[in-house]
Structure formats: structure tokens, C-alpha cells
Design a protein around this motif. Structure first.
Motif, PDB file in Angstrom:
ATOM      1  N   ARG A  53       0.844  -1.181   0.000  1.00 40.29           N
ATOM      2  CA  ARG A  53       0.000   0.000   0.000  1.00 40.29           C
ATOM      3  C   ARG A  53       0.890   1.246   0.000  1.00 40.29           C
ATOM      4  O   ARG A  53       2.073   1.175   0.336  1.00 40.29           O
ATOM      5  CB  ARG A  53      -0.917   0.004   1.243  1.00 40.29           C
ATOM      6  N   PRO A  54       0.364   2.416  -0.395  1.00 36.36           N
ATOM      7  CA  PRO A  54       1.176   3.643  -0.395  1.00 36.36           C
ATOM      8  C   PRO A  54       1.785   3.934   0.974  1.00 36.36           C
ATOM      9  O   PRO A  54       1.193   3.623   2.010  1.00 36.36           O
ATOM     10  CB  PRO A  54       0.151   4.721  -0.782  1.00 36.36           C
ATOM     11  N   SER A  55       2.989   4.512   0.957  1.00 35.45           N
ATOM     12  CA  SER A  55       3.722   4.939   2.166  1.00 35.45           C
ATOM     13  C   SER A  55       4.168   3.778   3.042  1.00 35.45           C
ATOM     14  O   SER A  55       4.530   3.981   4.205  1.00 35.45           O
ATOM     15  CB  SER A  55       2.877   5.911   3.010  1.00 35.45           C
ATOM     16  N   MET A  56       4.158   2.559   2.487  1.00 30.44           N
ATOM     17  CA  MET A  56       4.594   1.403   3.269  1.00 30.44           C
ATOM     18  C   MET A  56       6.101   1.227   3.210  1.00 30.44           C
ATOM     19  O   MET A  56       6.692   0.555   4.044  1.00 30.44           O
ATOM     20  CB  MET A  56       3.882   0.147   2.763  1.00 30.44           C
ATOM     21  N   GLY A  57       6.766   1.823   2.209  1.00 28.21           N
ATOM     22  CA  GLY A  57       8.222   1.737   2.117  1.00 28.21           C
ATOM     23  C   GLY A  57       8.731   0.966   0.915  1.00 28.21           C
ATOM     24  O   GLY A  57       9.909   0.619   0.857  1.00 28.21           O
ATOM     25  N   LYS A  58       7.861   0.726  -0.095  1.00 27.63           N
ATOM     26  CA  LYS A  58       8.310  -0.113  -1.211  1.00 27.63           C
ATOM     27  C   LYS A  58       9.351   0.596  -2.085  1.00 27.63           C
ATOM     28  O   LYS A  58      10.296  -0.045  -2.543  1.00 27.63           O
ATOM     29  CB  LYS A  58       7.131  -0.614  -2.039  1.00 27.63           C
ATOM     30  N   THR A  59       9.206   1.905  -2.301  1.00 28.05           N
ATOM     31  CA  THR A  59      10.220   2.621  -3.095  1.00 28.05           C
ATOM     32  C   THR A  59      11.549   2.638  -2.353  1.00 28.05           C
ATOM     33  O   THR A  59      12.614   2.427  -2.947  1.00 28.05           O
ATOM     34  CB  THR A  59       9.758   4.055  -3.398  1.00 28.05           C
ATOM     35  N   ALA A  60      11.499   2.889  -1.044  1.00 27.13           N
ATOM     36  CA  ALA A  60      12.723   2.895  -0.235  1.00 27.13           C
ATOM     37  C   ALA A  60      13.400   1.530  -0.272  1.00 27.13           C
ATOM     38  O   ALA A  60      14.633   1.434  -0.387  1.00 27.13           O
ATOM     39  CB  ALA A  60      12.394   3.293   1.203  1.00 27.13           C
ATOM     40  N   PHE A  61      12.602   0.468  -0.184  1.00 27.17           N
ATOM     41  CA  PHE A  61      13.183  -0.880  -0.207  1.00 27.17           C
ATOM     42  C   PHE A  61      13.799  -1.182  -1.570  1.00 27.17           C
ATOM     43  O   PHE A  61      14.899  -1.748  -1.649  1.00 27.17           O
ATOM     44  CB  PHE A  61      12.112  -1.918   0.130  1.00 27.17           C
ATOM     45  N   ALA A  62      13.112  -0.794  -2.646  1.00 28.82           N
ATOM     46  CA  ALA A  62      13.666  -1.006  -3.985  1.00 28.82           C
ATOM     47  C   ALA A  62      14.981  -0.254  -4.159  1.00 28.82           C
ATOM     48  O   ALA A  62      15.926  -0.775  -4.769  1.00 28.82           O
ATOM     49  CB  ALA A  62      12.657  -0.566  -5.042  1.00 28.82           C
ATOM     50  N   LEU A  63      15.056   0.965  -3.629  1.00 22.65           N
ATOM     51  CA  LEU A  63      16.307   1.727  -3.702  1.00 22.65           C
ATOM     52  C   LEU A  63      17.418   1.042  -2.926  1.00 22.65           C
ATOM     53  O   LEU A  63      18.580   1.033  -3.351  1.00 22.65           O
ATOM     54  CB  LEU A  63      16.098   3.147  -3.180  1.00 22.65           C
ATOM     55  N   ASN A  64      17.079   0.460  -1.780  1.00 20.61           N
ATOM     56  CA  ASN A  64      18.083  -0.273  -1.004  1.00 20.61           C
ATOM     57  C   ASN A  64      18.612  -1.472  -1.779  1.00 20.61           C
ATOM     58  O   ASN A  64      19.807  -1.775  -1.733  1.00 20.61           O
ATOM     59  CB  ASN A  64      17.500  -0.728   0.325  1.00 20.61           C
ATOM     60  N   LEU A  65      17.725  -2.163  -2.486  1.00 22.23           N
ATOM     61  CA  LEU A  65      18.166  -3.301  -3.297  1.00 22.23           C
ATOM     62  C   LEU A  65      19.092  -2.827  -4.418  1.00 22.23           C
ATOM     63  O   LEU A  65      20.093  -3.478  -4.733  1.00 22.23           O
ATOM     64  CB  LEU A  65      16.957  -4.029  -3.888  1.00 22.23           C
ATOM     65  N   ALA A  66      18.773  -1.677  -5.005  1.00 22.26           N
ATOM     66  CA  ALA A  66      19.627  -1.104  -6.044  1.00 22.26           C
ATOM     67  C   ALA A  66      20.987  -0.702  -5.460  1.00 22.26           C
ATOM     68  O   ALA A  66      22.039  -0.962  -6.054  1.00 22.26           O
ATOM     69  CB  ALA A  66      18.945   0.102  -6.678  1.00 22.26           C
ATOM     70  N   ILE A  67      20.960  -0.063  -4.299  1.00 26.86           N
ATOM     71  CA  ILE A  67      22.195   0.352  -3.633  1.00 26.86           C
ATOM     72  C   ILE A  67      23.078  -0.856  -3.344  1.00 26.86           C
ATOM     73  O   ILE A  67      24.293  -0.842  -3.580  1.00 26.86           O
ATOM     74  CB  ILE A  67      21.876   1.113  -2.324  1.00 26.86           C
TER      75      ILE A  67
END
Length: 446
Positions: free
Chosen positions: A212-226
Motif C-alpha cells: 500500500r502507499p507509504s509502506m516503504g516499497k520505493t525505499a526498499f527497492a532503492l536499497n536493493l539497487a544500492i
């Protein structure tokens, strides 16, 4: 037999890259006839061919090969007599029994049948590309340009067969039995608990990351990229919602552990230590092989073009793609229902993942149905237009933070990543600490 098996003459007439002249339509028809003649000569040859009726330029050769394929599928012999029965009333349309007889005696050996097949396939590709190009030149529309591009892409796969042999596959499995290759079979996720569950991100996998929105999925995807970049990998980040500057600030915040709120006005909010950390992070980020593509309207063709470009530049490197997010990918065709449009997107992305041997992490929204339940933990059925997503995905991960719904939760800063589907591995939950202020995820120890 004309000169298809060798040079035409000593004058050096033009030849194909395989050493066979086929400039004229006559040469192409001869190659087609040799394929059909080889099947008459040794009927089992048809099992070694990857041709289809549409690959033949001659209509009557299409009809003949189709009849041969039908006999093959019925496990019946292929000879002029069985073909006469199979063709029935079509026999007159292909030139009568005399044409079948001429084919049956035209090929003295099956030794070069693969070369004839290659000629037929190559000329089929050229015909299809010319047809698509003519459509674009005549109409000059973006739709016809897209059609030409799609035709070009599809032609890349025509005639392509699996590179691995039966023996090669068995040897790979044998080596795995007696060689310790560690717990990782794919790209390092950066989290030990997730590595144990998945073995890393496997090449060719389509991985759905939903919340759901604001759950942290974009942040988690960025961490995987990092984490991929930290290991020297290559990353393409497709952001259809958020501008690149905002994403880069998030990445820098994770690298420096500087509160994300400070990046809104670093001139006023950064102290000297923050500035030093930021300068070091700039250098690290600049050296990484990561590109952010933030065009708001991108089609699958746009994504494919960039992935193809990156894979060509880094043919052997560890390569990861993240797309944020599925429901914002633009469609080019016309669909009666939205779920059919989504199905076409996920199917194409899965094909791209396999074609370029890259794991694709595709972010997706969940339906509002989650909010109506007492138990807010997401399920696969909560995926918007879930049917095609569930079918095409190799891995489905659902994110949940109890803290989001209950501020008094004792699971503060914990995020649960439910691996709800994994085609080649176990399902279950992975827990990580989520430091929201700096957008960083950390393994839960113990």
C-alpha cells in the motif's frame, strides 16, 4: 543441384555470410525446395527443423510444409503417397503430383539442411521487416513506428534455439552436486535473511514488490539497487512517479545516514559533519554504474530499449532493473479492460527479463481492500489486476508495517516482507529494521 552447396563461380559473385548465394528469389525458392526435398529423402529430418509454414515465401511450399507437419504430429510416414492423401483437394493448388515428385528427387543429401533452413529464416525476417517498414513509410504514424519496432524485436527471437544441450545441462547439475558455490545463486540482495530465502535475485526473473502507499516499497527497492551497486553491479532505475533528484537524495541519505528531512534545505540544515559525509557520498554515487530514468510516460518498448542498451554495454556484469511502478507504465495498444492491459505489460516484462538475463523488480500497488479488513497484512489477491501478475511473476513480495496502522505497536521500525510466491524456492516472511529517517533497511539479528 545449383550452386547452393558451394561457390557459384570463380568470378567472386556475392555470397551470404554462410557462404551460400541467395540474392535472387530463385535462390530462396531453391533453398525452400531443398528443405522440403530433404524431408522427403529422410523424413526424420523434420524433427530437427524449427521452421513453421509462415517462414516459407512460396504459398505452395507453405501448404506442403504444413501437411508434412501434420503427418509428423500424427507419427505417420512422409512420402509422396501419404502427402497426396494428406493434401487432398489442395494437391491441384500446389502444382499437382508432378511438383511433389520433383521435390522428392531434388535433394541428394540432408547434410546441408541446416544451412538451407538458415537461409529461409533469414529471408523471412527481411520480408517481415520490409513489410513493417513499408507500413511506417506509407502512414508515417507513431503507431506504425511502434509496430516496426515490435517487429524488429520479435524477429530477434526467430530461429533462436536453446543454447544448452542435454549433456551441458546435466554437467551443470553434476557440478552443483560436488562444488560449493555458496548460498547465492543470483545477485546479492544485501540482506542475509533474504539471501537465505531466495538465493539472490536470479537472472531472468520477474520479481513483484507490492505494498500500500507509504509502506516503504520505493525505499526498499532503492536499497536493493544500492546493495547491487555496492557489489560492483549495474542498475537501471525506472521511476514513473518520482523525479530523479528526489531519488538521488534518498540514495545519498541512505549512504550518509543523514536525516532525509535535512535534504529539503541542506544549505540551512546541514552541519559541517553532514557536509563532509555528503561530499564523500557524491563521489561514491558518481562512480556507481546506476542510471535513473524518470520520464513520467514510459512504455514497455521504452524500457526494453534502455535495458537492451545497458545489456549491450555491460554484457557480462551483474545487472538489476527496478521499475516504480507497474500501474504507471503506458500502454500502446487498445484493450477492452484494464486488467488485459496489465496482463500484456507483465507478460512482456517477463519476456524482457529472460531475453536479457536480468532480474526485474517491478513495484505494484495493492487494492484498497486491504484497508477494509481487520488483518491489514496483504495477500496476493490484493494485487491490482492480480491474475496476470500472479501468473507471470517468479517472485512476489508483499510489504507490511504494523507501525503504519498502529502507532503504539511494539514492532516499531520492523517491516515484514512476505515472500508469497517463489517459483523456485520457499515462501515465508523476512523481517528487517526500517530506519525511515534515512531510508535504510537492516537485517534483524538473532
Amino acid at each position: 543441384m545449383n550452386g547452393l552447396n558451394g561457390t557459384r563461380n570463380a568470378a567472386g559473385e556475392n555470397h551470404s555470410r554462410h557462404g551460400y548465394p541467395y540474392q535472387s528469389h530463385h535462390d530462396l525458392l531453391e533453398a525452400e525446395n531443398m528443405v522440403l526435398g530433404a524431408i522427403f529423402l529422410e523424413p526424420e529430418t523434420i524433427y530437427e527443423l524449427i521452421l513453421e509454414p509462415c517462414h516459407f515465401s512460396s504459398k505452395k511450399n507453405q501448404v506442403i510444409f504444413h501437411a508434412m507437419a501434420e503427418l509428423r504430429d500424427k507419427a505417420q510416414p512422409i512420402d509422396p503417397v501419404t502427402m497426396l492423401e494428406q493434401l487432398g483437394s489442395q494437391i491441384e493448388n500446389i502444382g499437382g503430383m508432378s511438383y511433389l515428385t520433383s521435390l522428392a528427387v531434388s535433394c541428394p543429401t540432408t547434410e546441408h539442411v541446416e544451412d538451407y533452413q538458415r537461409i529461409v529464416l533469414e529471408q523471412y525476417k527481411i520480408r517481415e521487416l520490409k513489410r513493417a517498414a513499408a507500413g511506417f513509410l506509407n502512414k508515417g504514424s507513431l503507431e506504425e513506428a511502434e509496430n516496426f519496432y515490435q517487429t524488429f524485436i520479435s524477429m530477434q527471437g526467430v530461429g533462436r534455439v536453446a543454447e544448452g544441450t542435454k549433456t551441458g545441462v546435466l554437467m551443470d547439475i553434476f557440478d552443483e552436486m560436488y562444488e560449493d558455490r555458496g548460498c547465492l545463486q543470483g545477485i546479492d540482495t544485501g540482506f542475509s535473511t533474504m539471501n537465505r530465502m531466495t538465493g539472490g535475485w536470479n537472472k531472468g526473473d520477474l520479481i513483484i514488490l507490492a505494498a500500500r502507499p507509504s509502506m516503504g516499497k520505493t525505499a526498499f527497492a532503492l536499497n536493493l539497487a544500492i546493495n547491487c551497486c555496492k557489489k560492483g553491479g549495474v542498475v537501471d532505475i525506472f521511476s514513473l512517479e518520482m523525479p530523479d533528484k528526489q531519488l538521488v537524495k534518498r540514495i545519498l541519505s541512505s549512504l550518509t545516514r543523514i536525516d532525509g528531512a535535512k535534504w529539503r534545505n541542506p544549505y540551512r540544515l546541514f552541519n559541517e559533519d553532514d557536509q563532509n559525509k555528503a561530499n564523500m557520498a557524491f563521489d561514491i554515487y558518481h562512480k556507481w554504474n546506476v542510471q535513473i530514468h524518470d520520464q513520467s510516460r514510459q512504455t514497455v518498448s521504452d524500457l526494453r530499449a534502455q535495458i537492451q542498451k545497458t545489456r549491450r554495454e555491460f554484457p557480462e556484469g551483474e545487472y538489476l532493473v527496478t521499475i516504480d511502478y507497474l500501474q504507471l507504465i503506458a500502454t500502446t495498444g487498445k484493450y477492452d479492460r484494464h486488467d488485459l492491459a496489465i496482463a500484456s505489460i507483465t507478460k512482456e516484462l517477463k519476456q524482457i527479463a529472460r531475453q536479457y538475463q536480468v532480474p526485474i523488480i517491478l513495484l505494484s500497488q495493492l487494492s484498497r481492500g486491504v484497508e477494509q479488513r481487520m488483518d491489514k497484512r496483504p495477500r496476493m489477491s490484493d494485487l491490482r489486476d492480480s491474475g496476470s501478475i500472479e501468473q507471470d511473476a517468479d517472485v512476489i513480495m508483499l510489504l507490511y508495517r504494523e507501525e503504519y496502522y498502529d502507532n503504539d505497536s511494539k514492532g516499531n521500525n520492523l517491516i515484514e516482507i512476505d515472500i508469497a510466491k517463489q517459483r523456485n524456492g520457499p515462501v515465508g516472511s523476512v523481517k528487517l529494521f526500517f530506519e525511515k529517517e534515512v531510508g535504510t533497511f537492516v537485517d534483524v539479528m538473532g
